[in-house]
Design a protein around this motif. Sequence first.
Motif, mmCIF file in Angstrom:
data_model
loop_
_atom_site.group_PDB
_atom_site.id
_atom_site.type_symbol
_atom_site.label_atom_id
_atom_site.label_comp_id
_atom_site.label_asym_id
_atom_site.label_seq_id
_atom_site.Cartn_x
_atom_site.Cartn_y
_atom_site.Cartn_z
ATOM 1 N N SER A 19 52.858 13.914 -6.523
ATOM 2 C CA SER A 19 53.306 12.259 -7.157
ATOM 3 C C SER A 19 52.406 12.093 -8.436
ATOM 4 C CB SER A 19 52.685 10.890 -6.091
ATOM 5 O OG SER A 19 51.843 11.164 -5.983
ATOM 6 N N LEU A 20 53.515 10.711 -9.008
ATOM 7 C CA LEU A 20 52.181 9.944 -10.559
ATOM 8 C C LEU A 20 51.265 9.474 -9.923
ATOM 9 C CD1 LEU A 20 52.952 8.752 -13.033
ATOM 10 C CD2 LEU A 20 54.134 7.146 -12.021
ATOM 11 N N LEU A 44 57.702 23.406 -19.418
ATOM 12 C CA LEU A 44 59.201 23.102 -19.515
ATOM 13 C C LEU A 44 59.447 24.712 -19.017
ATOM 14 C CD1 LEU A 44 58.914 18.999 -20.637
ATOM 15 C CD2 LEU A 44 59.274 19.710 -18.574
ATOM 16 N N PRO A 45 60.552 23.830 -18.418
ATOM 17 C CA PRO A 45 61.944 24.724 -18.260
ATOM 18 C C PRO A 45 62.032 25.606 -19.890
ATOM 19 C CG PRO A 45 61.834 24.338 -16.588
ATOM 20 C CD PRO A 45 60.998 22.962 -17.571
ATOM 21 N N GLU A 46 62.604 24.697 -20.623
ATOM 22 C CA GLU A 46 62.612 25.355 -22.024
ATOM 23 C C GLU A 46 62.141 25.908 -23.245
ATOM 24 O OE1 GLU A 46 62.693 22.311 -20.389
ATOM 25 O OE2 GLU A 46 62.731 20.395 -21.948
ATOM 26 N N TYR A 47 61.323 25.754 -22.330
ATOM 27 C CA TYR A 47 59.758 26.057 -23.923
ATOM 28 C C TYR A 47 59.171 27.166 -23.428
ATOM 29 C CZ TYR A 47 60.615 21.286 -25.505
ATOM 30 O OH TYR A 47 61.239 20.581 -26.141
ATOM 31 N N ARG A 48 59.181 28.261 -21.703
ATOM 32 C CA ARG A 48 58.478 29.099 -21.627
ATOM 33 C C ARG A 48 59.225 30.493 -21.788
ATOM 34 N NH1 ARG A 48 60.126 27.744 -15.775
ATOM 35 N NH2 ARG A 48 58.905 26.159 -15.469
ATOM 36 N N VAL A 90 53.363 14.164 -18.033
ATOM 37 C CA VAL A 90 53.014 15.139 -17.693
ATOM 38 C C VAL A 90 53.684 14.912 -15.660
ATOM 39 C CG1 VAL A 90 50.626 15.934 -15.980
ATOM 40 C CG2 VAL A 90 50.248 14.845 -18.068
ATOM 41 N N SER A 91 53.592 13.867 -15.089
ATOM 42 C CA SER A 91 54.344 13.582 -14.201
ATOM 43 C C SER A 91 56.218 13.939 -14.077
ATOM 44 C CB SER A 91 54.453 11.779 -13.826
ATOM 45 O OG SER A 91 55.174 12.312 -12.722
ATOM 46 N N GLU A 92 56.723 13.742 -14.853
ATOM 47 C CA GLU A 92 57.888 14.480 -15.034
ATOM 48 C C GLU A 92 57.733 16.275 -15.495
ATOM 49 O OE1 GLU A 92 59.408 10.736 -17.910
ATOM 50 O OE2 GLU A 92 59.565 12.210 -18.600
ATOM 51 N N THR A 93 56.958 16.588 -15.797
ATOM 52 C CA THR A 93 56.726 17.853 -16.338
ATOM 53 C C THR A 93 56.685 18.880 -14.977
ATOM 54 O OG1 THR A 93 55.288 17.486 -18.926
ATOM 55 C CG2 THR A 93 55.618 19.992 -17.366
ATOM 56 N N GLU A 94 55.780 18.074 -14.135
ATOM 57 C CA GLU A 94 55.183 18.300 -12.210
ATOM 58 C C GLU A 94 56.938 18.220 -11.246
ATOM 59 O OE1 GLU A 94 52.439 19.364 -11.212
ATOM 60 O OE2 GLU A 94 53.275 19.072 -9.375
#
Length: 144
Positions: free
Chosen positions: A26-27, A71-75, A13-17
């Motif tokens: 922040s994490l 995530l951008p690649e799944y929009r 979730v943090s990586e997605t953020e």
Amino acid sequence: MVHEMRPEDVLKVSETEQACFSDPWSLETIKEGIENPFDTWLVLEEDGAVKGYCVFRIIAGEAELFRIAILPEYRGGGLAKKLMERLAEYSKEKAVISIFLEVRESNKTAINLYKSYGFEQEGIRKNYYQNPSENAVIMRNNLI
Ligand SMILES: CC(C)(COP(=O)(O)OP(=O)(O)OC[C@H]1O[C@@H](n2cnc3c(N)ncnc32)[C@H](O)[C@@H]1OP(=O)(O)O)[C@@H](O)C(=O)NCCC(=O)NCCS
């Protein structure tokens, strides 16, 4: 599949953020968020991959949507709608009468998404956001 965030999802979730916002949380904030009994963190997972999430708070008949991100690649494939549907379900279960949110004025994609779920502009908060500085549009959906 949409499920509530588990401790093992926090990093993803943090990586997605990080991938979705110019002013990411922040994490630590995300980790602590899981402890807040008023907040619901939902993770959208498909084929073992976290593709998006949302977080909202429900208190005393009012819900606030804080974040929704894919995530951008799944929009563009309807994934945000799946999360919005779950927000609607939780709101119904908890007898929410009104959902509100703030969104960057330039974020037309998100504003379109919210409008398609019945949200309407309620006001503007001047220079509410930083990185970059920008007005927030306050939107509300009165469910009854
Ligand atoms: C906003 C966001 C969550 C939408 O996710 P998504 O999975 O691509 O959205 P969906 O495919 O489910 O589309 C849902 C609706 O959003 C709107 N939308 C989606 N992509 C759009 C685009 N490129 N342009 C305009 N409207 C768009 C449309 O109303 C669409 O409904 P429709 O397909 O019936 O026209 C995604 O763009 C994102 O993560 N953005 C970065 C994070 C963010 O800004 N979050 C919102 C503020 S917290």
